[in-house]
Design a protein around this motif. Structure first.
Motif, mmCIF file in Angstrom:
data_model
loop_
_atom_site.group_PDB
_atom_site.id
_atom_site.type_symbol
_atom_site.label_atom_id
_atom_site.label_comp_id
_atom_site.label_asym_id
_atom_site.label_seq_id
_atom_site.Cartn_x
_atom_site.Cartn_y
_atom_site.Cartn_z
ATOM 1 N N GLN A 14 -9.768 -13.183 -27.408
ATOM 2 C CA GLN A 14 -9.242 -12.203 -27.794
ATOM 3 C C GLN A 14 -9.161 -11.094 -27.115
ATOM 4 O OE1 GLN A 14 -12.052 -10.726 -30.374
ATOM 5 N NE2 GLN A 14 -10.877 -12.032 -32.648
ATOM 6 N N ARG A 15 -9.845 -10.477 -25.447
ATOM 7 C CA ARG A 15 -9.548 -10.228 -24.697
ATOM 8 C C ARG A 15 -8.165 -10.645 -24.129
ATOM 9 N NH1 ARG A 15 -11.803 -5.464 -23.004
ATOM 10 N NH2 ARG A 15 -11.320 -5.207 -20.324
ATOM 11 N N MET A 16 -8.071 -11.219 -23.990
ATOM 12 C CA MET A 16 -6.414 -12.304 -23.120
ATOM 13 C C MET A 16 -5.551 -11.366 -24.508
ATOM 14 S SD MET A 16 -7.080 -15.500 -20.811
ATOM 15 C CE MET A 16 -7.641 -16.240 -21.776
ATOM 16 N N SER A 17 -5.349 -11.633 -25.396
ATOM 17 C CA SER A 17 -4.321 -10.965 -26.041
ATOM 18 C C SER A 17 -3.960 -9.640 -26.114
ATOM 19 C CB SER A 17 -4.987 -11.439 -27.029
ATOM 20 O OG SER A 17 -4.165 -13.002 -27.993
ATOM 21 N N TRP A 18 -5.401 -8.676 -26.200
ATOM 22 C CA TRP A 18 -5.082 -7.417 -25.710
ATOM 23 C C TRP A 18 -4.566 -7.086 -24.460
ATOM 24 C CZ3 TRP A 18 -7.623 -4.157 -22.712
ATOM 25 C CH2 TRP A 18 -7.854 -2.814 -23.039
ATOM 26 N N LEU A 19 -4.888 -7.436 -23.490
ATOM 27 C CA LEU A 19 -4.250 -7.077 -22.358
ATOM 28 C C LEU A 19 -3.204 -7.490 -22.175
ATOM 29 C CD1 LEU A 19 -7.485 -8.533 -20.267
ATOM 30 C CD2 LEU A 19 -7.065 -6.284 -20.359
ATOM 31 N N GLY A 20 -2.754 -9.415 -23.002
ATOM 32 C CA GLY A 20 -1.421 -8.797 -22.540
ATOM 33 C C GLY A 20 -0.398 -8.145 -23.424
ATOM 34 N N SER A 72 5.139 -8.483 -30.782
ATOM 35 C CA SER A 72 4.580 -7.484 -31.663
ATOM 36 C C SER A 72 3.481 -7.417 -31.023
ATOM 37 C CB SER A 72 4.475 -8.126 -33.306
ATOM 38 O OG SER A 72 3.812 -9.617 -33.443
ATOM 39 N N ALA A 73 1.689 -6.452 -31.416
ATOM 40 C CA ALA A 73 0.712 -6.237 -30.249
ATOM 41 C C ALA A 73 -0.086 -7.036 -31.583
ATOM 42 C CB ALA A 73 0.841 -4.890 -30.989
ATOM 43 N N PRO A 74 -1.348 -7.315 -31.882
ATOM 44 C CA PRO A 74 -1.845 -9.014 -31.635
ATOM 45 C C PRO A 74 -2.732 -7.718 -32.958
ATOM 46 C CG PRO A 74 -2.822 -8.164 -29.558
ATOM 47 C CD PRO A 74 -1.670 -7.413 -29.322
ATOM 48 N N ALA A 75 -3.418 -8.724 -34.092
ATOM 49 C CA ALA A 75 -3.756 -7.723 -35.325
ATOM 50 C C ALA A 75 -5.018 -6.868 -34.742
ATOM 51 C CB ALA A 75 -4.322 -8.439 -35.738
ATOM 52 N N GLY A 76 -4.913 -5.791 -35.408
ATOM 53 C CA GLY A 76 -5.512 -4.717 -34.964
ATOM 54 C C GLY A 76 -5.871 -3.815 -34.012
ATOM 55 N N VAL A 77 -4.163 -4.494 -33.198
ATOM 56 C CA VAL A 77 -4.194 -3.066 -31.944
ATOM 57 C C VAL A 77 -2.939 -1.548 -32.447
ATOM 58 C CG1 VAL A 77 -2.625 -3.434 -29.967
ATOM 59 C CG2 VAL A 77 -4.450 -4.869 -30.275
ATOM 60 N N ARG A 78 -3.427 -1.031 -32.219
ATOM 61 C CA ARG A 78 -2.654 -0.461 -32.528
ATOM 62 C C ARG A 78 -1.978 0.886 -31.136
ATOM 63 N NH1 ARG A 78 -3.833 4.236 -36.709
ATOM 64 N NH2 ARG A 78 -2.764 5.056 -35.480
ATOM 65 N N VAL A 79 -0.355 1.307 -31.007
ATOM 66 C CA VAL A 79 0.080 1.801 -30.052
ATOM 67 C C VAL A 79 -0.247 3.519 -30.415
ATOM 68 C CG1 VAL A 79 1.979 2.178 -28.675
ATOM 69 C CG2 VAL A 79 1.446 -0.657 -30.299
ATOM 70 N N ALA A 114 -11.011 -12.444 -17.892
ATOM 71 C CA ALA A 114 -11.453 -13.182 -18.410
ATOM 72 C C ALA A 114 -10.984 -14.297 -18.461
ATOM 73 C CB ALA A 114 -10.130 -12.506 -19.729
ATOM 74 N N ALA A 115 -10.019 -14.995 -17.908
ATOM 75 C CA ALA A 115 -9.846 -16.305 -17.622
ATOM 76 C C ALA A 115 -10.609 -17.184 -16.771
ATOM 77 C CB ALA A 115 -8.441 -16.089 -17.083
ATOM 78 N N GLU A 116 -10.448 -16.012 -16.368
ATOM 79 C CA GLU A 116 -12.201 -17.096 -15.258
ATOM 80 C C GLU A 116 -13.386 -17.634 -15.713
ATOM 81 O OE1 GLU A 116 -14.136 -18.868 -11.714
ATOM 82 O OE2 GLU A 116 -11.207 -18.194 -12.016
#
Length: 133
Positions: A14-20, A72-79, A114-116
């Motif tokens: 989820q963290r990597m999706s948010w960072l993307g 599109s942004a992941p679920a729960g992410v607001r721009v 996060a990847a590490e």
């Protein structure tokens, strides 16, 4: 064994999706740095994304000249509008390339971390299951 069901791996993913998603918004800001009346955008915090249950929409195009992403942004992410913009130009654009570059570098570092962590967690599981280092 399905790794995505384990909370550590799910959280790292989820963290990597948010960072993307954050990197995509920063890229849009940079792409629109010379667009008159374009306002810099930022995404909601990672905490809000994890706690949110309903998906939200991506960026709203306020002008036909704005460059918009197809992702599109992941679920729960607001721009949202970026209230921390350093300055605003006479044409109404408040994108500061130096600020966006700093944010982009922060995202890159956080993504590597996060990847590490994800990789180390996988190694730890492998050692626990097989006993081989």
């Amino acid at each position: 064994m399905k790794l995505s069901g384990m909370s550590f791996f799910q959280l790292a993913s989820q963290r990597m999706s948010w960072l993307g998603a954050r990197q995509a918004v920063i890229s849009e800001n940079i792409a629109n740095a010379d667009t008159p009346n374009y306002r810099a955008k930022e995404i909601s915090s990672f905490d809000r994304m994890v706690q949110a249950r309903t998906p939200t929409q991506g960026l709203a195009v306020t002008d036909a000249q704005h460059i918009q992403t197809t992702a599109s942004a992941p679920a729960g992410v607001r721009v949202e509008a970026d209230d921390s913009a350093w300055e605003s130009a006479l044409d109404g654009n408040n994108v500061v390339l130096e600020q966006q570059t700093i944010k982009s570098a922060e995202v890159a570092g956080s993504y590597r971390l996060a990847a590490e962590l994800y990789r180390k967690g996988h190694e730890l599981l492998t050692v626990a299951v097989t006993g081989i280092r």
